[in-house]
Design a protein around this motif. Structure first.
Motif, PDB file in Angstrom:
ATOM      1  N   GLY A 131       0.800  -1.224   0.000  1.00 33.79           N
ATOM      2  CA  GLY A 131       0.000   0.000   0.000  1.00 33.79           C
ATOM      3  C   GLY A 131       0.831   1.271   0.000  1.00 33.79           C
ATOM      4  N   THR A 132       2.151   1.145   0.093  1.00 31.18           N
ATOM      5  CA  THR A 132       3.013   2.334   0.058  1.00 31.18           C
ATOM      6  C   THR A 132       2.861   3.013  -1.293  1.00 31.18           C
ATOM      7  OG1 THR A 132       4.590   1.305   1.570  1.00 31.18           O
ATOM      8  CG2 THR A 132       5.386   3.165   0.269  1.00 31.18           C
ATOM      9  N   LYS A 133       2.635   4.294  -1.286  1.00 27.79           N
ATOM     10  CA  LYS A 133       2.446   5.056  -2.528  1.00 27.79           C
ATOM     11  C   LYS A 133       3.683   5.849  -2.913  1.00 27.79           C
ATOM     12  CE  LYS A 133      -2.290   4.742  -2.730  1.00 27.79           C
ATOM     13  NZ  LYS A 133      -2.721   3.612  -3.457  1.00 27.79           N
ATOM     14  N   GLU A 134       4.530   6.134  -1.952  1.00 27.27           N
ATOM     15  CA  GLU A 134       5.729   6.921  -2.216  1.00 27.27           C
ATOM     16  C   GLU A 134       6.932   6.181  -1.634  1.00 27.27           C
ATOM     17  OE1 GLU A 134       7.375  11.458  -1.565  1.00 27.27           O
ATOM     18  OE2 GLU A 134       5.279  11.001  -1.187  1.00 27.27           O
ATOM     19  N   PHE A 135       7.887   5.865  -2.499  1.00 31.64           N
ATOM     20  CA  PHE A 135       9.067   5.111  -2.105  1.00 31.64           C
ATOM     21  C   PHE A 135      10.257   6.065  -2.065  1.00 31.64           C
ATOM     22  CE2 PHE A 135       6.103   2.411  -4.310  1.00 31.64           C
ATOM     23  CZ  PHE A 135       6.008   1.306  -3.482  1.00 31.64           C
ATOM     24  N   LYS A 136      10.835   6.233  -0.884  1.00 31.57           N
ATOM     25  CA  LYS A 136      11.966   7.146  -0.739  1.00 31.57           C
ATOM     26  C   LYS A 136      13.159   6.397  -0.180  1.00 31.57           C
ATOM     27  CE  LYS A 136       9.183  11.206   0.428  1.00 31.57           C
ATOM     28  NZ  LYS A 136       8.993  12.270   1.427  1.00 31.57           N
ATOM     29  N   PHE A 137      14.328   6.680  -0.735  1.00 35.84           N
ATOM     30  CA  PHE A 137      15.561   6.215  -0.117  1.00 35.84           C
ATOM     31  C   PHE A 137      16.686   7.168  -0.483  1.00 35.84           C
ATOM     32  CE2 PHE A 137      15.593   4.029  -4.169  1.00 35.84           C
ATOM     33  CZ  PHE A 137      16.923   3.995  -4.556  1.00 35.84           C
ATOM     34  N   THR A 138      17.663   7.243   0.396  1.00 34.57           N
ATOM     35  CA  THR A 138      18.803   8.130   0.214  1.00 34.57           C
ATOM     36  C   THR A 138      20.068   7.291   0.269  1.00 34.57           C
ATOM     37  OG1 THR A 138      17.617   9.891   1.351  1.00 34.57           O
ATOM     38  CG2 THR A 138      19.990  10.163   1.128  1.00 34.57           C
ATOM     39  N   THR A 139      20.979   7.557  -0.657  1.00 29.71           N
ATOM     40  CA  THR A 139      22.280   6.886  -0.649  1.00 29.71           C
ATOM     41  C   THR A 139      23.378   7.944  -0.702  1.00 29.71           C
ATOM     42  OG1 THR A 139      22.366   6.695  -3.059  1.00 29.71           O
ATOM     43  CG2 THR A 139      21.387   4.851  -1.862  1.00 29.71           C
ATOM     44  N   SER A 140      24.565   7.503  -0.402  1.00 27.37           N
ATOM     45  CA  SER A 140      25.738   8.360  -0.482  1.00 27.37           C
ATOM     46  C   SER A 140      26.702   7.724  -1.467  1.00 27.37           C
ATOM     47  CB  SER A 140      26.387   8.464   0.903  1.00 27.37           C
ATOM     48  OG  SER A 140      27.623   9.122   0.821  1.00 27.37           O
ATOM     49  N   VAL A 141      27.239   8.514  -2.382  1.00 30.67           N
ATOM     50  CA  VAL A 141      28.181   8.012  -3.378  1.00 30.67           C
ATOM     51  C   VAL A 141      29.529   8.644  -3.116  1.00 30.67           C
ATOM     52  CG1 VAL A 141      28.706   7.834  -5.834  1.00 30.67           C
ATOM     53  CG2 VAL A 141      26.330   7.767  -5.066  1.00 30.67           C
ATOM     54  N   SER A 142      30.536   7.800  -2.926  1.00 28.87           N
ATOM     55  CA  SER A 142      31.873   8.336  -2.700  1.00 28.87           C
ATOM     56  C   SER A 142      32.584   8.517  -4.041  1.00 28.87           C
ATOM     57  CB  SER A 142      32.681   7.413  -1.787  1.00 28.87           C
ATOM     58  OG  SER A 142      32.862   6.158  -2.383  1.00 28.87           O
ATOM     59  N   THR A 143      33.525   9.400  -4.053  1.00 29.89           N
ATOM     60  CA  THR A 143      34.279   9.694  -5.268  1.00 29.89           C
ATOM     61  C   THR A 143      35.181   8.525  -5.614  1.00 29.89           C
ATOM     62  OG1 THR A 143      34.293  12.012  -4.669  1.00 29.89           O
ATOM     63  CG2 THR A 143      35.852  11.335  -6.342  1.00 29.89           C
ATOM     64  N   ASP A 144      35.158   8.154  -6.860  1.00 29.27           N
ATOM     65  CA  ASP A 144      35.995   7.059  -7.351  1.00 29.27           C
ATOM     66  C   ASP A 144      36.921   7.635  -8.411  1.00 29.27           C
ATOM     67  OD1 ASP A 144      37.151   4.743  -8.228  1.00 29.27           O
ATOM     68  OD2 ASP A 144      35.286   3.775  -8.804  1.00 29.27           O
ATOM     69  N   SER A 145      38.218   7.506  -8.205  1.00 29.78           N
ATOM     70  CA  SER A 145      39.175   8.071  -9.151  1.00 29.78           C
ATOM     71  C   SER A 145      39.400   7.159 -10.360  1.00 29.78           C
ATOM     72  CB  SER A 145      40.513   8.351  -8.449  1.00 29.78           C
ATOM     73  OG  SER A 145      41.047   7.145  -7.946  1.00 29.78           O
ATOM     74  N   THR A 146      38.841   5.969 -10.326  1.00 30.71           N
ATOM     75  CA  THR A 146      38.983   5.041 -11.438  1.00 30.71           C
ATOM     76  C   THR A 146      37.894   5.321 -12.468  1.00 30.71           C
ATOM     77  OG1 THR A 146      39.764   3.342  -9.913  1.00 30.71           O
ATOM     78  CG2 THR A 146      39.054   2.602 -12.075  1.00 30.71           C
ATOM     79  N   SER A 147      38.279   5.431 -13.710  1.00 30.84           N
ATOM     80  CA  SER A 147      37.285   5.647 -14.753  1.00 30.84           C
ATOM     81  C   SER A 147      37.610   4.770 -15.953  1.00 30.84           C
ATOM     82  CB  SER A 147      37.230   7.116 -15.164  1.00 30.84           C
ATOM     83  OG  SER A 147      38.454   7.506 -15.729  1.00 30.84           O
ATOM     84  N   ILE A 148      36.605   4.510 -16.744  1.00 27.32           N
ATOM     85  CA  ILE A 148      36.753   3.703 -17.952  1.00 27.32           C
ATOM     86  C   ILE A 148      36.195   4.512 -19.105  1.00 27.32           C
ATOM     87  CG2 ILE A 148      36.020   1.600 -19.130  1.00 27.32           C
ATOM     88  CD1 ILE A 148      35.673   0.331 -16.354  1.00 27.32           C
ATOM     89  N   GLU A 149      36.964   4.645 -20.154  1.00 31.15           N
ATOM     90  CA  GLU A 149      36.482   5.365 -21.323  1.00 31.15           C
ATOM     91  C   GLU A 149      35.635   4.402 -22.146  1.00 31.15           C
ATOM     92  OE1 GLU A 149      38.218   7.765 -25.145  1.00 31.15           O
ATOM     93  OE2 GLU A 149      39.375   7.768 -23.299  1.00 31.15           O
ATOM     94  N   LEU A 150      34.326   4.643 -22.159  1.00 35.01           N
ATOM     95  CA  LEU A 150      33.397   3.715 -22.781  1.00 35.01           C
ATOM     96  C   LEU A 150      33.576   3.591 -24.285  1.00 35.01           C
ATOM     97  CD1 LEU A 150      30.155   4.466 -20.767  1.00 35.01           C
ATOM     98  CD2 LEU A 150      31.782   2.605 -20.458  1.00 35.01           C
ATOM     99  N   LEU A 151      33.997   4.652 -24.951  1.00 30.56           N
ATOM    100  CA  LEU A 151      34.198   4.567 -26.397  1.00 30.56           C
ATOM    101  C   LEU A 151      35.276   3.544 -26.728  1.00 30.56           C
ATOM    102  CD1 LEU A 151      33.509   5.472 -29.237  1.00 30.56           C
ATOM    103  CD2 LEU A 151      35.117   7.361 -28.955  1.00 30.56           C
ATOM    104  N   ASN A 152      36.372   3.549 -25.973  1.00 34.24           N
ATOM    105  CA  ASN A 152      37.427   2.555 -26.212  1.00 34.24           C
ATOM    106  C   ASN A 152      36.922   1.141 -25.932  1.00 34.24           C
ATOM    107  OD1 ASN A 152      39.323   4.425 -26.998  1.00 34.24           O
ATOM    108  ND2 ASN A 152      40.237   4.618 -24.960  1.00 34.24           N
TER     109      ASN A 152
END
Length: 62
Positions: free
Chosen positions: A31-52
């Protein structure tokens, strides 16, 4: 939550079932009509270039 991001559960209006290290699941009452949640995202220095990544995959398909 999770995947490539360092994401952590913070709060919700449901019950978080992932405290024991199991699956990160939030359960809301029926019966819940509104679903709320909060997360925290930490900075990640690793990246991947998707085009490659795509070009490498495409070349391997030939």
């Amino acid at each position: 939550m999770g995947g490539f991001l360092s994401e952590t559960y913070m709060s919700s209006n449901g019950t978080y079932l992932g405290d024991a290290g199991g699956p990160q699941i939030i359960k809301w009452p029926s019966g819940t009509k509104e679903f709320k949640f909060t997360t925290s995202v930490s900075t990640d220095s690793t990246s991947i270039e998707l085009l490659n990544q795509y070009n490498g995959w495409k070349a391997s398909q030939k």
